[in-house]
Design an enzyme around this catalytic site. Structure first.
Site, PDB file in Angstrom:
ATOM      1  N   ASP A   1      35.315  44.122  47.950  1.00 21.91           N
ATOM      2  CA  ASP A   1      36.522  44.904  47.679  1.00 21.91           C
ATOM      3  C   ASP A   1      36.705  45.203  46.192  1.00 21.91           C
ATOM      4  OD1 ASP A   1      36.917  44.342  50.337  1.00 21.91           O
ATOM      5  OD2 ASP A   1      38.995  43.701  50.091  1.00 21.91           O
TER       6      ASP A   1
ATOM      7  N   HIS B   1      34.634  40.094  46.398  1.00 25.21           N
ATOM      8  CA  HIS B   1      35.055  41.138  45.455  1.00 25.21           C
ATOM      9  C   HIS B   1      33.944  41.416  44.446  1.00 25.21           C
ATOM     10  CE1 HIS B   1      38.762  39.453  47.120  1.00 25.21           C
ATOM     11  NE2 HIS B   1      39.319  40.625  46.874  1.00 25.21           N
TER      12      HIS B   1
HETATM   13 NI    NI Z   1      41.741  44.340  47.013  1.00 22.56          NI
END
Ligand code: NI
Length: 289
Positions: free
Chosen positions: A94, A240
């Site tokens: 992400d 992430h």
């Molecule tokens: Ni996010």
């Protein structure tokens, strides 16, 4: 004396065997983190000083698979995992694309024949469209993660609509492909919002079942061990690519998952499997919340 020495040697050899066994299963400390890429600026379009370290010896490879990705829209709008019949998982990254960390991650994924799903933030897509082009060119899947990464549950419908459309348009402009699914920022979305967004954009809402809290930067070994201990068949793993530590954790994490027999697919492929097995009672996947 001789027998004592012999049994001591036997214990030593047995101990060494255990260590070797652990190493062959993939352990989180087995890959050294590269040194920080100097104190240079983070937001540059390229980082000529960084070179992905050469691989030392073979790495495990994800198998070649030809799988459907054309999932059907069912009654369920949200997924945090999917019921599957084999050890399939989807790893998701992400908040990118990031100009240095995403290309490093792409090198690691390519070396292992792994396709991932990237939930991109539209403002980063507009800042680094060339990075996203490489993501798509290498066969990864794109999901919509809003334009400015604000909490949907506190926003108006009009603002949410604009966030999603701007990101979709940025992705199409950069790559020519559409995001397939949506991950709301922070996972926060009201049931009413899920319904109208799904009706308008045709996005299933994808949450996660494995969360290493890598954004808190606990160190690569902790990120790795949290993912390895929590992943099961059908898991959707959250990570992430914005954070250097997360990418540092990936060689050991990906190798550890492959060595445990997991097969990486994209989120759409995982959803298509759920549709295939929807008639089986065991297919009722965990409700997302
Ligand atoms: Ni996010």
């Amino acid at each position: 004396m001789r027998t004592a020495l012999k049994s001591h040697m036997k214990r030593l050899i047995a101990g060494l065997g255990l260590v070797l066994l652990a190493a062959s299963l993939g352990s989180c400390g087995s890959t050294q983190s590269p040194p920080p890429p100097s104190s240079g600026p983070v937001k540059t379009t390229n980082n000529a000083a960084y070179r992905t370290p050469a691989l030392h010896g073979p790495v495990p490879r994800n198998p070649n698979m030809s799988l459907r990705a054309d999932f059907a829209q069912g009654p369920r709008l949200s997924f945090s995992r999917v019921a599957v019949r084999d050890k399939y998982i989807a790893i998701t990254f992400d908040d990118g694309p990031h100009p240095q960390n995403t290309p490093r991650l792409l090198d690691m994924l390519r070396a292992r024949n792994i396709k991932a799903t990237f939930y991109v933030v539209g403002s980063n897509v507009d800042a680094y469209p060339q990075v996203l082009r490489r993501v798509v060119a290498e066969g990864h899947e794109i999901g919509n993660h809003s334009y400015t990464h604000r909490l949907f549950s506190k926003m108006s419908d009009a603002d949410i609509r604009q966030e999603l459309a701007r990101t979709r348009d940025a992705v199409v402009r950069a790559t020519g492909v559409q995001p397939r699914t949506l991950r709301p920022p922070f996972g926060g979305m009201l049931p009413r919002q899920r319904e109208w967004v799904n009706a308008e954009f045709a996005y299933p809402i994808i949450l996660w079942s494995v969360d290493p809290f890598d954004w808190k930067r606990p160190g690569p070994n902790v990120v790795c061990s949290r993912i390895l201990s929590a992943t099961t068949a059908g898991s959707i793993v959250l990570a992430h690519d914005l954070h250097r530590q997360t990418v540092d954790a990936m060689p050991a994490t990906l190798d550890g998952l492959l060595q445990r027999g997991f097969k990486f697919v994209t989120v759409s492929q995982l959803l298509a499997m759920q549709a295939e097995s929807a008639t089986a009672p065991a297919a009722a996947e965990m409700a997302a919340h």
